[in-house]
Design an enzyme around this catalytic site. Structure first.
Site, mmCIF file in Angstrom:
data_model
loop_
_atom_site.group_PDB
_atom_site.id
_atom_site.type_symbol
_atom_site.label_atom_id
_atom_site.label_comp_id
_atom_site.label_asym_id
_atom_site.label_seq_id
_atom_site.Cartn_x
_atom_site.Cartn_y
_atom_site.Cartn_z
ATOM 1 N N GLY A 63 0.817 -1.223 0.000
ATOM 2 C CA GLY A 63 0.000 0.000 0.000
ATOM 3 C C GLY A 63 0.840 1.257 0.000
ATOM 4 N N LEU B 34 -2.810 -0.494 -6.675
ATOM 5 C CA LEU B 34 -3.263 0.744 -7.346
ATOM 6 C C LEU B 34 -4.777 0.754 -7.500
ATOM 7 C CD1 LEU B 34 -0.488 1.471 -10.034
ATOM 8 C CD2 LEU B 34 -0.637 2.274 -7.675
ATOM 9 N N THR C 246 -5.461 1.197 13.379
ATOM 10 C CA THR C 246 -6.124 2.485 13.621
ATOM 11 C C THR C 246 -6.771 2.555 15.003
ATOM 12 O OG1 THR C 246 -8.085 3.744 12.934
ATOM 13 C CG2 THR C 246 -8.059 1.467 12.308
ATOM 14 N N ASP C 247 -6.913 3.772 15.520
ATOM 15 C CA ASP C 247 -7.613 3.966 16.807
ATOM 16 C C ASP C 247 -9.086 3.595 16.697
ATOM 17 O OD1 ASP C 247 -8.481 6.139 15.238
ATOM 18 O OD2 ASP C 247 -7.953 7.681 16.708
ATOM 19 N N GLU C 248 -9.589 3.489 15.442
ATOM 20 C CA GLU C 248 -11.020 3.231 15.265
ATOM 21 C C GLU C 248 -11.424 1.845 15.742
ATOM 22 O OE1 GLU C 248 -12.875 4.706 11.804
ATOM 23 O OE2 GLU C 248 -11.338 6.200 11.437
ATOM 24 N N TYR D 297 -15.540 -0.590 8.134
ATOM 25 C CA TYR D 297 -14.095 -0.333 8.015
ATOM 26 C C TYR D 297 -13.383 -0.723 9.299
ATOM 27 C CZ TYR D 297 -9.762 2.301 8.555
ATOM 28 O OH TYR D 297 -8.458 2.659 8.854
ATOM 29 N N LYS E 91 -10.603 -3.756 10.106
ATOM 30 C CA LYS E 91 -9.266 -3.510 10.671
ATOM 31 C C LYS E 91 -9.106 -4.258 12.002
ATOM 32 C CE LYS E 91 -6.419 -1.103 9.327
ATOM 33 N NZ LYS E 91 -5.298 -1.357 8.368
ATOM 34 N N ASN F 10 -4.729 10.683 10.584
ATOM 35 C CA ASN F 10 -3.577 11.353 9.971
ATOM 36 C C ASN F 10 -4.043 12.474 9.051
ATOM 37 O OD1 ASN F 10 -0.804 9.132 9.517
ATOM 38 N ND2 ASN F 10 -2.443 8.840 10.976
ATOM 39 N N PRO G 103 -24.201 7.197 9.432
ATOM 40 C CA PRO G 103 -24.735 6.150 10.306
ATOM 41 C C PRO G 103 -23.611 5.538 11.154
ATOM 42 C CG PRO G 103 -25.175 5.649 7.969
ATOM 43 C CD PRO G 103 -24.323 6.876 8.001
HETATM 44 P P1 NAD Z 1 -4.991 5.050 1.431
HETATM 45 O O1 NAD Z 1 -6.408 4.666 1.161
HETATM 46 O O2 NAD Z 1 -4.513 6.414 1.077
HETATM 47 O O3 NAD Z 1 -4.005 4.031 0.675
HETATM 48 C C1 NAD Z 1 -4.221 2.643 0.658
HETATM 49 C C2 NAD Z 1 -3.240 2.041 -0.350
HETATM 50 O O4 NAD Z 1 -3.419 0.608 -0.324
HETATM 51 C C3 NAD Z 1 -3.467 2.493 -1.798
HETATM 52 O O5 NAD Z 1 -2.240 2.797 -2.413
HETATM 53 C C4 NAD Z 1 -4.135 1.284 -2.449
HETATM 54 O O6 NAD Z 1 -3.865 1.188 -3.846
HETATM 55 C C5 NAD Z 1 -3.489 0.139 -1.679
HETATM 56 N N1 NAD Z 1 -4.305 -1.076 -1.677
HETATM 57 C C6 NAD Z 1 -5.625 -1.182 -1.402
HETATM 58 N N2 NAD Z 1 -6.023 -2.463 -1.521
HETATM 59 C C7 NAD Z 1 -4.918 -3.183 -1.859
HETATM 60 C C8 NAD Z 1 -4.676 -4.566 -2.095
HETATM 61 N N3 NAD Z 1 -5.669 -5.466 -2.037
HETATM 62 N N4 NAD Z 1 -3.427 -4.955 -2.388
HETATM 63 C C9 NAD Z 1 -2.403 -4.042 -2.462
HETATM 64 N N5 NAD Z 1 -2.584 -2.733 -2.275
HETATM 65 C C10 NAD Z 1 -3.833 -2.306 -1.960
HETATM 66 O O7 NAD Z 1 -4.764 4.730 2.972
HETATM 67 P P2 NAD Z 1 -3.922 5.519 4.078
HETATM 68 O O8 NAD Z 1 -4.744 6.617 4.601
HETATM 69 O O9 NAD Z 1 -2.558 5.775 3.554
HETATM 70 O O10 NAD Z 1 -3.854 4.407 5.216
HETATM 71 C C11 NAD Z 1 -2.801 3.454 5.229
HETATM 72 C C12 NAD Z 1 -3.029 2.501 6.389
HETATM 73 O O11 NAD Z 1 -3.087 3.229 7.611
HETATM 74 C C13 NAD Z 1 -4.339 1.728 6.300
HETATM 75 O O12 NAD Z 1 -4.109 0.414 6.724
HETATM 76 C C14 NAD Z 1 -5.263 2.452 7.263
HETATM 77 O O13 NAD Z 1 -6.225 1.572 7.812
HETATM 78 C C15 NAD Z 1 -4.282 2.922 8.303
HETATM 79 N N6 NAD Z 1 -4.649 4.161 9.032
HETATM 80 C C16 NAD Z 1 -4.971 5.298 8.342
HETATM 81 C C17 NAD Z 1 -5.280 6.453 9.041
HETATM 82 C C18 NAD Z 1 -5.609 7.749 8.333
HETATM 83 O O14 NAD Z 1 -5.978 8.718 9.003
HETATM 84 N N7 NAD Z 1 -5.475 7.842 7.023
HETATM 85 C C19 NAD Z 1 -5.297 6.446 10.447
HETATM 86 C C20 NAD Z 1 -4.957 5.261 11.119
HETATM 87 C C21 NAD Z 1 -4.640 4.135 10.390
HETATM 88 P P1 TYD Z 2 -12.805 11.040 8.058
HETATM 89 O O1 TYD Z 2 -11.739 11.906 7.480
HETATM 90 O O2 TYD Z 2 -13.701 10.278 7.122
HETATM 91 O O3 TYD Z 2 -12.088 10.072 9.091
HETATM 92 P P2 TYD Z 2 -12.740 9.028 10.161
HETATM 93 O O4 TYD Z 2 -14.196 8.917 9.937
HETATM 94 O O5 TYD Z 2 -12.027 7.795 9.798
HETATM 95 O O6 TYD Z 2 -12.396 9.600 11.498
HETATM 96 O O7 TYD Z 2 -13.753 11.935 8.974
HETATM 97 C C1 TYD Z 2 -13.235 12.671 10.069
HETATM 98 C C2 TYD Z 2 -14.413 13.296 10.787
HETATM 99 O O8 TYD Z 2 -15.051 14.231 9.906
HETATM 100 C C3 TYD Z 2 -15.501 12.299 11.176
HETATM 101 O O9 TYD Z 2 -16.063 12.688 12.434
HETATM 102 C C4 TYD Z 2 -16.531 12.435 10.074
HETATM 103 C C5 TYD Z 2 -16.430 13.901 9.681
HETATM 104 N N1 TYD Z 2 -16.742 14.200 8.274
HETATM 105 C C6 TYD Z 2 -17.693 15.189 7.945
HETATM 106 O O10 TYD Z 2 -18.293 15.830 8.846
HETATM 107 N N2 TYD Z 2 -17.941 15.432 6.625
HETATM 108 C C7 TYD Z 2 -17.325 14.753 5.620
HETATM 109 O O11 TYD Z 2 -17.621 15.014 4.429
HETATM 110 C C8 TYD Z 2 -16.334 13.763 5.962
HETATM 111 C C9 TYD Z 2 -15.613 13.001 4.893
HETATM 112 C C10 TYD Z 2 -16.070 13.536 7.304
#
Ligand code: NAD
Ligand code: TYD
Length: 333
Positions: free
Chosen positions: A7, A35, A123-125, A147, A151, A177, A271
């Site tokens: 990823g 991708l 993730t913290d989720e 989701y 995880k 992040n 929801p």
């Molecule tokens: P992202 O959605 O930006 O990127 C995911 C990447 O995984 C993409 O490049 C996609 O092409 C690749 N991918 C998806 N399915 C695949 C598969 N079957 N095989 C190979 N590659 C695949 O995600 P992100 O925000 O960079 O998050 C990365 C990781 O961190 C995830 O595991 C997510 O659960 C975790 N995470 C994200 C956040 C956040 O705030 N973004 C917070 C905590 C944890």
């Molecule tokens: P998000 O970036 O989807 O992250 P996560 O749900 O994984 O925490 O959303 C962050 C917060 O923002 C969450 O409380 C949902 C809210 N949100 C909106 O109010 N409007 C939006 O269009 C989106 C995408 C998120």
């Protein structure tokens, strides 16, 4: 060290690959990425000519492709996932496939090939909504949406491979992040880019949900530390220590852009919307990590990045994102 990063074409994975190549001149990285809509090779244009970096297009659910990419590596870091809550509400199939079965496929290959360190990016989720206090790593997993459930399923499998097979696994659970190169479906890049286009910002419910924001480069430093100094079998929470209500954050973004608050459009709540996430981070702090970036400055830098990189986000928003967004609002979600 030779690393397999899965990823790596996504948001956090691409920052992590750049972090490793800059910090460790002797390291090399194989990036295995399917991708999907979220994978974008533009995120790594600056490193693609580096002889220590190799991109392989492949699916983490494909055992043969995974074993091929994993052969000869010292450590595996699994960033690959379907990562957006709203999409998991529209349809969860791909979440279960990639997040659970994909993780299982990686664990099996790592066991077979005797990999000496596997880091699962979680993730913290997985702890679910927390009204008061903060979740320790030992807290029960109570995911609320497909989701976070996918995880959590992956985390349980990873832990089971430690308990049963003594596969040396580690898990990081980070808070939300933000930073450059985040796909504009997530709150911060969606609201920045919508505001730049003078489009309404769809704020869910009363806007008082709380997230603990973590700058992506701070998360990369934490993952690096866990990779090198973490104890196998352990879980490490990684929180930014910046709890902010969505409405406060939205106003802050608008202020930074010089856009009016009239762009805020309250919409029907998501929801199962988790009210608040909060992490107890004593464990990773004891290992020697703390966030190096102040939230306000990092947010301002992020806003600037989207202002200066329209060429990155405009094609995304007029491509796959457009169809997703139409589906999201047609569904009444
Ligand atoms: P992202 O959605 O930006 O990127 C995911 C990447 O995984 C993409 O490049 C996609 O092409 C690749 N991918 C998806 N399915 C695949 C598969 N079957 N095989 C190979 N590659 C695949 O995600 P992100 O925000 O960079 O998050 C990365 C990781 O961190 C995830 O595991 C997510 O659960 C975790 N995470 C994200 C956040 C956040 O705030 N973004 C917070 C905590 C944890
Ligand atoms: P998000 O970036 O989807 O992250 P996560 O749900 O994984 O925490 O959303 C962050 C917060 O923002 C969450 O409380 C949902 C809210 N949100 C909106 O109010 N409007 C939006 O269009 C989106 C995408 C998120």
């Amino acid at each position: 060290m030779k690393l397999l990063v899965t990823g790596g074409a996504g948001f956090i994975g691409s920052h992590f690959i750049r972090h490793i190549l800059r910090k460790y001149p002797g390291d090399s990285v194989v990036n295995l990425d399917k991708l999907t809509y979220a994978g974008n090779l533009e995120n790594l244009r600056d490193v693609e000519g580096d002889s220590r970096y190799r991109f392989v297009r492949g699916d983490i659910c494909d055992g043969a492709a995974v074993r091929e990419a994993m052969r000869g590596v010292d450590a595996v870091l699994n960033f690959a996932a379907e990562s957006h809550v709203d999409r998991s509400i529209l349809g969860a199939d791909e979440f279960l496939k990639t997040d659970v079965l994909g993780t299982f496929t990686l664990l099996e290959a790592a066991r077979e090939l005797g990999i000496s360190r596997c880091v699962q990016i979680s993730t913290d989720e997985v702890y679910g909504s927390i009204e008061r206090g903060a979740a320790k790593e030992s807290a029960p997993l109570r995911p609320s949406n497909p989701y976070s459930a996918s995880k959590a399923g992956a985390d349980l499998l990873v832990s089971a491979y430690w308990t049963t097979h003594r596969l040396p696994v580690l898990i990081t659970r980070s808070s939300n992040n933000f930073g450059p190169n985040q796909y504009p479906e997530k709150l911060i890049p969606l609201f920045i880019t919508h505001a730049l286009e003078d489009r309404p910002l769809p704020l869910y419910g009363d806007g008082k949900n709380v997230r603990d924001w973590l700058y992506v480069r701070d998360n990369c430093a934490a993952i690096d530390l866990v990779l090198h100094a973490g104890v196998p079998g352990e879980v490490y929470n990684v929180g930014g220590g910046t709890e902010v209500e969505n409405i406060v954050l939205t106003r802050q973004i608008l202020r930074l852009l010089g856009k009016p608050e009239s762009l805020i459009q309250p919409v029907k709540d998501r929801p199962g919307h988790d009210r608040r996430y909060a992490l107890d981070c004593h464990k990773i702090r004891a290992l020697g990590w703390k966030p190096a970036h102040e939230f306000g400055a990092a947010l301002a830098e992020t806003v600037r990045w989207y202002q200066e990189h329209e060429a990155w986000w405009r094609p995304i928003k007029s491509g796959e994102f457009k169809a997703y967004y139409a589906r999201q609002y047609a569904s009444g979600a």
